[in-house]
Design a protein around this motif. Structure first.
Motif, PDB file in Angstrom:
ATOM      1  N   ARG A 189      35.770 -10.529  -5.038  1.00  0.00           N
ATOM      2  CA  ARG A 189      35.784  -9.073  -5.075  1.00  0.00           C
ATOM      3  C   ARG A 189      34.793  -8.551  -4.039  1.00  0.00           C
ATOM      4  NH1 ARG A 189      34.715  -5.771 -10.643  1.00  0.00           N
ATOM      5  NH2 ARG A 189      32.704  -6.854 -10.499  1.00  0.00           N
ATOM      6  N   LEU A 190      35.210  -7.557  -3.268  1.00  0.00           N
ATOM      7  CA  LEU A 190      34.356  -6.934  -2.253  1.00  0.00           C
ATOM      8  C   LEU A 190      33.720  -5.673  -2.815  1.00  0.00           C
ATOM      9  CD1 LEU A 190      36.670  -7.202   0.910  1.00  0.00           C
ATOM     10  CD2 LEU A 190      35.023  -8.882   0.039  1.00  0.00           C
ATOM     11  N   GLN A 191      32.433  -5.504  -2.519  1.00  0.00           N
ATOM     12  CA  GLN A 191      31.712  -4.293  -2.905  1.00  0.00           C
ATOM     13  C   GLN A 191      30.993  -3.739  -1.676  1.00  0.00           C
ATOM     14  OE1 GLN A 191      32.290  -3.111  -5.740  1.00  0.00           O
ATOM     15  NE2 GLN A 191      32.028  -4.522  -7.448  1.00  0.00           N
ATOM     16  N   ARG A 192      30.820  -2.436  -1.625  1.00  0.00           N
ATOM     17  CA  ARG A 192      30.177  -1.814  -0.460  1.00  0.00           C
ATOM     18  C   ARG A 192      28.766  -2.361  -0.234  1.00  0.00           C
ATOM     19  NH1 ARG A 192      33.501   2.216  -2.386  1.00  0.00           N
ATOM     20  NH2 ARG A 192      34.663   3.389  -0.792  1.00  0.00           N
ATOM     21  N   ALA A 193      28.473  -2.697   1.038  1.00  0.00           N
ATOM     22  CA  ALA A 193      27.158  -3.231   1.382  1.00  0.00           C
ATOM     23  C   ALA A 193      26.300  -2.234   2.145  1.00  0.00           C
ATOM     24  CB  ALA A 193      27.313  -4.511   2.215  1.00  0.00           C
ATOM     25  N   GLY A 194      26.879  -1.115   2.631  1.00  0.00           N
ATOM     26  CA  GLY A 194      26.093  -0.071   3.270  1.00  0.00           C
ATOM     27  C   GLY A 194      25.492  -0.445   4.608  1.00  0.00           C
ATOM     28  N   HIS A 195      26.005  -1.481   5.256  1.00  0.00           N
ATOM     29  CA  HIS A 195      25.435  -1.965   6.532  1.00  0.00           C
ATOM     30  C   HIS A 195      26.097  -1.268   7.720  1.00  0.00           C
ATOM     31  CE1 HIS A 195      23.743  -4.691   9.454  1.00  0.00           C
ATOM     32  NE2 HIS A 195      24.926  -5.169   9.780  1.00  0.00           N
ATOM     33  N   ILE A 196      27.390  -1.410   7.851  1.00  0.00           N
ATOM     34  CA  ILE A 196      28.205  -0.633   8.778  1.00  0.00           C
ATOM     35  C   ILE A 196      29.466  -0.245   8.015  1.00  0.00           C
ATOM     36  CG2 ILE A 196      27.336  -1.736  10.877  1.00  0.00           C
ATOM     37  CD1 ILE A 196      29.953  -3.388  10.927  1.00  0.00           C
ATOM     38  N   LEU A 197      30.273   0.617   8.608  1.00  0.00           N
ATOM     39  CA  LEU A 197      31.504   1.030   7.944  1.00  0.00           C
ATOM     40  C   LEU A 197      32.372  -0.210   7.693  1.00  0.00           C
ATOM     41  CD1 LEU A 197      32.402   3.852   7.075  1.00  0.00           C
ATOM     42  CD2 LEU A 197      33.896   3.920   9.065  1.00  0.00           C
ATOM     43  N   GLY A 198      32.802  -0.383   6.459  1.00  0.00           N
ATOM     44  CA  GLY A 198      33.630  -1.525   6.104  1.00  0.00           C
ATOM     45  C   GLY A 198      32.858  -2.732   5.614  1.00  0.00           C
ATOM     46  N   SER A 199      31.540  -2.708   5.711  1.00  0.00           N
ATOM     47  CA  SER A 199      30.760  -3.883   5.299  1.00  0.00           C
ATOM     48  C   SER A 199      30.844  -4.084   3.788  1.00  0.00           C
ATOM     49  CB  SER A 199      29.306  -3.748   5.738  1.00  0.00           C
ATOM     50  OG  SER A 199      28.701  -2.615   5.152  1.00  0.00           O
ATOM     51  N   ALA A 200      30.700  -5.342   3.383  1.00  0.00           N
ATOM     52  CA  ALA A 200      30.854  -5.684   1.973  1.00  0.00           C
ATOM     53  C   ALA A 200      29.973  -6.862   1.615  1.00  0.00           C
ATOM     54  CB  ALA A 200      32.312  -6.040   1.669  1.00  0.00           C
ATOM     55  N   PHE A 201      29.521  -6.894   0.363  1.00  0.00           N
ATOM     56  CA  PHE A 201      29.047  -8.168  -0.172  1.00  0.00           C
ATOM     57  C   PHE A 201      30.169  -8.732  -1.032  1.00  0.00           C
ATOM     58  CE2 PHE A 201      27.214  -5.175  -3.371  1.00  0.00           C
ATOM     59  CZ  PHE A 201      27.636  -5.745  -4.567  1.00  0.00           C
ATOM     60  N   VAL A 202      30.139 -10.045  -1.256  1.00  0.00           N
ATOM     61  CA  VAL A 202      31.272 -10.748  -1.863  1.00  0.00           C
ATOM     62  C   VAL A 202      30.865 -11.368  -3.186  1.00  0.00           C
ATOM     63  CG1 VAL A 202      33.107 -12.434  -1.500  1.00  0.00           C
ATOM     64  CG2 VAL A 202      32.039 -11.321   0.482  1.00  0.00           C
ATOM     65  N   GLU A 203      31.564 -10.995  -4.243  1.00  0.00           N
ATOM     66  CA  GLU A 203      31.411 -11.643  -5.537  1.00  0.00           C
ATOM     67  C   GLU A 203      32.463 -12.745  -5.638  1.00  0.00           C
ATOM     68  OE1 GLU A 203      30.152  -8.418  -8.749  1.00  0.00           O
ATOM     69  OE2 GLU A 203      31.869  -7.749  -7.549  1.00  0.00           O
ATOM     70  N   CYS A 204      32.014 -13.961  -5.926  1.00  0.00           N
ATOM     71  CA  CYS A 204      32.914 -15.110  -6.034  1.00  0.00           C
ATOM     72  C   CYS A 204      32.832 -15.648  -7.453  1.00  0.00           C
ATOM     73  CB  CYS A 204      32.514 -16.194  -5.033  1.00  0.00           C
ATOM     74  SG  CYS A 204      32.566 -15.666  -3.303  1.00  0.00           S
ATOM     75  N   ALA A 205      33.880 -15.433  -8.237  1.00  0.00           N
ATOM     76  CA  ALA A 205      33.869 -15.832  -9.651  1.00  0.00           C
ATOM     77  C   ALA A 205      34.665 -17.117  -9.839  1.00  0.00           C
ATOM     78  CB  ALA A 205      34.438 -14.719 -10.510  1.00  0.00           C
ATOM     79  N   THR A 206      33.985 -18.161 -10.293  1.00  0.00           N
ATOM     80  CA  THR A 206      34.626 -19.407 -10.675  1.00  0.00           C
ATOM     81  C   THR A 206      34.761 -19.398 -12.202  1.00  0.00           C
ATOM     82  OG1 THR A 206      32.637 -20.727 -11.079  1.00  0.00           O
ATOM     83  CG2 THR A 206      33.342 -20.454  -8.778  1.00  0.00           C
ATOM     84  N   PRO A 207      35.419 -20.389 -12.812  1.00  0.00           N
ATOM     85  CA  PRO A 207      35.505 -20.419 -14.278  1.00  0.00           C
ATOM     86  C   PRO A 207      34.142 -20.485 -14.970  1.00  0.00           C
ATOM     87  CG  PRO A 207      37.162 -21.853 -13.329  1.00  0.00           C
ATOM     88  CD  PRO A 207      36.301 -21.408 -12.206  1.00  0.00           C
ATOM     89  N   SER A 208      33.108 -20.967 -14.258  1.00  0.00           N
ATOM     90  CA  SER A 208      31.815 -21.182 -14.918  1.00  0.00           C
ATOM     91  C   SER A 208      30.714 -20.225 -14.486  1.00  0.00           C
ATOM     92  CB  SER A 208      31.336 -22.617 -14.663  1.00  0.00           C
ATOM     93  OG  SER A 208      31.172 -22.850 -13.276  1.00  0.00           O
ATOM     94  N   GLN A 209      30.813 -19.618 -13.294  1.00  0.00           N
ATOM     95  CA  GLN A 209      29.722 -18.776 -12.833  1.00  0.00           C
ATOM     96  C   GLN A 209      30.176 -17.843 -11.715  1.00  0.00           C
ATOM     97  OE1 GLN A 209      26.679 -20.863 -10.311  1.00  0.00           O
ATOM     98  NE2 GLN A 209      27.761 -22.706 -10.982  1.00  0.00           N
ATOM     99  N   CYS A 210      29.280 -16.912 -11.362  1.00  0.00           N
ATOM    100  CA  CYS A 210      29.545 -15.968 -10.268  1.00  0.00           C
ATOM    101  C   CYS A 210      28.513 -16.189  -9.175  1.00  0.00           C
ATOM    102  CB  CYS A 210      29.478 -14.528 -10.771  1.00  0.00           C
ATOM    103  SG  CYS A 210      29.945 -13.305  -9.514  1.00  0.00           S
ATOM    104  N   ILE A 211      28.994 -16.398  -7.965  1.00  0.00           N
ATOM    105  CA  ILE A 211      28.127 -16.578  -6.795  1.00  0.00           C
ATOM    106  C   ILE A 211      28.331 -15.368  -5.897  1.00  0.00           C
ATOM    107  CG2 ILE A 211      27.597 -18.010  -4.800  1.00  0.00           C
ATOM    108  CD1 ILE A 211      29.593 -19.578  -7.547  1.00  0.00           C
ATOM    109  N   VAL A 212      27.235 -14.726  -5.503  1.00  0.00           N
ATOM    110  CA  VAL A 212      27.311 -13.520  -4.680  1.00  0.00           C
ATOM    111  C   VAL A 212      26.731 -13.811  -3.303  1.00  0.00           C
ATOM    112  CG1 VAL A 212      26.480 -11.156  -4.377  1.00  0.00           C
ATOM    113  CG2 VAL A 212      27.254 -11.932  -6.628  1.00  0.00           C
ATOM    114  N   PHE A 213      27.496 -13.483  -2.274  1.00  0.00           N
ATOM    115  CA  PHE A 213      27.037 -13.558  -0.891  1.00  0.00           C
ATOM    116  C   PHE A 213      26.783 -12.131  -0.414  1.00  0.00           C
ATOM    117  CE2 PHE A 213      29.290 -17.443  -1.671  1.00  0.00           C
ATOM    118  CZ  PHE A 213      28.640 -18.411  -0.931  1.00  0.00           C
ATOM    119  N   SER A 214      25.548 -11.834  -0.053  1.00  0.00           N
ATOM    120  CA  SER A 214      25.182 -10.443   0.256  1.00  0.00           C
ATOM    121  C   SER A 214      25.754  -9.959   1.575  1.00  0.00           C
ATOM    122  CB  SER A 214      23.659 -10.302   0.294  1.00  0.00           C
ATOM    123  OG  SER A 214      23.109 -10.899   1.464  1.00  0.00           O
TER     124      SER A 214
END
Length: 474
Positions: A143-168
């Motif tokens: 899932r992409l969420q707004r990152a506020g860096h430039i227009l269109g930028s996003a941080f990424v939520e990566c959900a596996t069956p056991s946990q969520c890893i977020v790349f900023s």
């Protein structure tokens, strides 16, 4: 059912602030988050993809700055044929950015560039913000969420069956012109966090605007040119937006002797920046509330009458010659933002050795770039700061500071300014707030995209605030 092993590998963006490329493996399959170019001190001549990609099911692009996307053509050449996920604005901006990068660093062959771009666009999969997307062939939803860096930028939520890893990705500073601010994720067992400004904060947004105005007025007081190296995407549009606001408020005040703000000419010498500025105008629905209010007032923050855009190379050369001998104040915005190439280099060659000219930096200057050398060695515009600045930097062999451009040394007599509040990156406090607001706190934070000092300072701060969290520097 046996739980699949999860690994995070880093293929760039760990030794410095460029070349961002991270891999999330879930079992036997994986995804890439960004595939960026190495620049400055980290630059590599061999850009071939040196890691295995047979198991890579998708590429996720956080935003379209070249240090996050510049190796995508090499990824495609290596045989990657999976989907490339990004936000809808990034899908519009990405082909234009890569086309320019291909022309400069890869080939002038238009047919070959067209084939690369056609392949890219066939694999692009734009995603709306805040909606989960399953990745085929791997137990993963993103899932992409707004990152506020430039227009269109996003941080990424990566959900596996056991946990969520977020790349900023790259997080923006609060109150960025045009952009909505980032909101931290609700959950993250692991957070991969950028640390560009992990050791410092920026001016607040009110001080920033007044400092920009004061820097411009000081710079233009002696009738010279103010050169602002600016990234074609993001920083140029932010500065145009802010300059339009200053002109609107202070139009009849003098920016220099006999020249009111509303008569000051602003030159944008970058076809790419002009193209992105036009694309930004098409993406008005993604602008923040303040920018939307300006539009309702009938103002045009990215297309005002004092602004001139230079397109052709011949007009660029004429502009450089004109400004080198002219004594009327001008502002010139030109790329690249770290002075590593592009039209700004010709301006630097022509203007740096004249003390009546000034250079204003508003963004990060990576180690090993000409921009960093000018910032470190050039004379500060405030005399009182000269001794302090000189004490902090190495001494060059010659009596006057210099910078190397295209293999030649150029003396730096132009005064050098810096306004840090326009960085597109979050400062230390914002990075800490992003990480510590996640509840429950992450089990692990991995600090990337920062120089050693910035990462070390941020690691110490986070470890003190989150004693039960493992804070790693990969």
């Amino acid at each position: 059912m046996e739980q699949q092993q999860i690994k995070i590998l880093h293929h760039g963006g760990v030794a410095g602030v460029t070349g961002s490329c991270h891999e999330l493996q879930v079992g036997e399959a994986g995804v890439l988050i960004d595939c960026g170019l190495f620049q400055g001190r980290d630059r590599r001549d061999d850009l071939q993809i040196e890691f295995t990609i047979d198991h890579i099911r998708a590429l996720i692009v956080t935003h379209v700055h070249i240090d996050h996307i510049g190796r995508i053509p090499y990824l495609l050449a290596a045989g990657f044929s999976g989907p490339i996920y990004c936000s809808a604005p990034s899908a519009l901006l990405l082909p234009a950015m890569l086309e320019d990068a291909l022309k400069i660093g890869f080939t002038k062959n238009k047919a070959l560039i067209a084939r690369v771009l056609a392949k890219l666009e066939s694999q692009l999969k734009p995603l709306p913000y805040d909606e989960w997307q399953p990745i085929a062939g791997i137990e993963l939803n993103i899932r992409l969420q707004r990152a506020g860096h430039i227009l269109g930028s996003a941080f990424v939520e990566c959900a596996t069956p056991s946990q969520c890893i977020v790349f900023s990705g790259d997080l923006g500073a609060p109150h960025s012109p045009l952009l909505m601010p980032p909101l931290p994720p609700a959950r993250a067992e692991v957070l991969v966090l950028e640390s560009t400004y992990g050791d410092k904060d920026h001016d607040n947004h009110l001080d920033r605007r007044l400092r920009l105005k004061a820097a411009i007025e000081h710079a233009l007081a002696d009738g010279g040119t103010l050169l602002i190296p600016a990234f074609s995407l993001g920083r140029t549009q932010d500065l145009l937006y802010e300059i339009e606001g200053i002109i609107s408020e202070f139009g009849h005040h003098n920016v220099s002797s006999g020249l009111p703000w509303h008569e000051l000419e602003i030159v944008v010498d970058s076809p790419l920046a002009a193209n992105f500025t036009e694309l930004y105008r098409k993406l008005k629905p993604f602008w923040n509330l303040e920018a939307q209010a300006r539009l309702r007032e009938g103002r045009h923050p990215l297309a005002f009458e004092q602004m001139t855009v230079i397109d052709s190379h011949q007009d660029h050369l004429l502009a450089v010659q004109f400004l080198a001998r002219n004594h009327k104040p001008y502002i010139v915005l030109a790329g690249s933002g770290m002075c590593t190439g592009g039209r700004v280099v010709n301006y630097l060659k022509a203007l740096l050795q004249d003390a009546r000219n000034d250079v204003l930096f508003v963004g990060y200057q990576a180690e090993g770039t000409p921009g960093r050398a000018i910032l470190d060695y050039g004379p500060p515009f405030t005399p009182a700061l000269a001794d302090e600045a000189q004490a902090k930097i190495p001494t060059q062999a010659s009596a006057e500071p210099w910078v190397e451009l295209d293999g030649q040394r150029f003396t730096i007599r132009a005064k050098v300014h810096q306004v840090s509040g326009y960085s597109a990156h979050a400062g230390q406090a914002a990075l800490i707030a992003f990480a510590t607001t996640i509840t429950p706190h992450p089990k692990q934070i991995r600090l990337v995209h920062g120089e050693a000092q910035a990462k070390a300072v941020l690691q110490k701060k986070l470890q003190a605030l989150l004693p039960d969290t493992e804070v790693l520097i990969p």
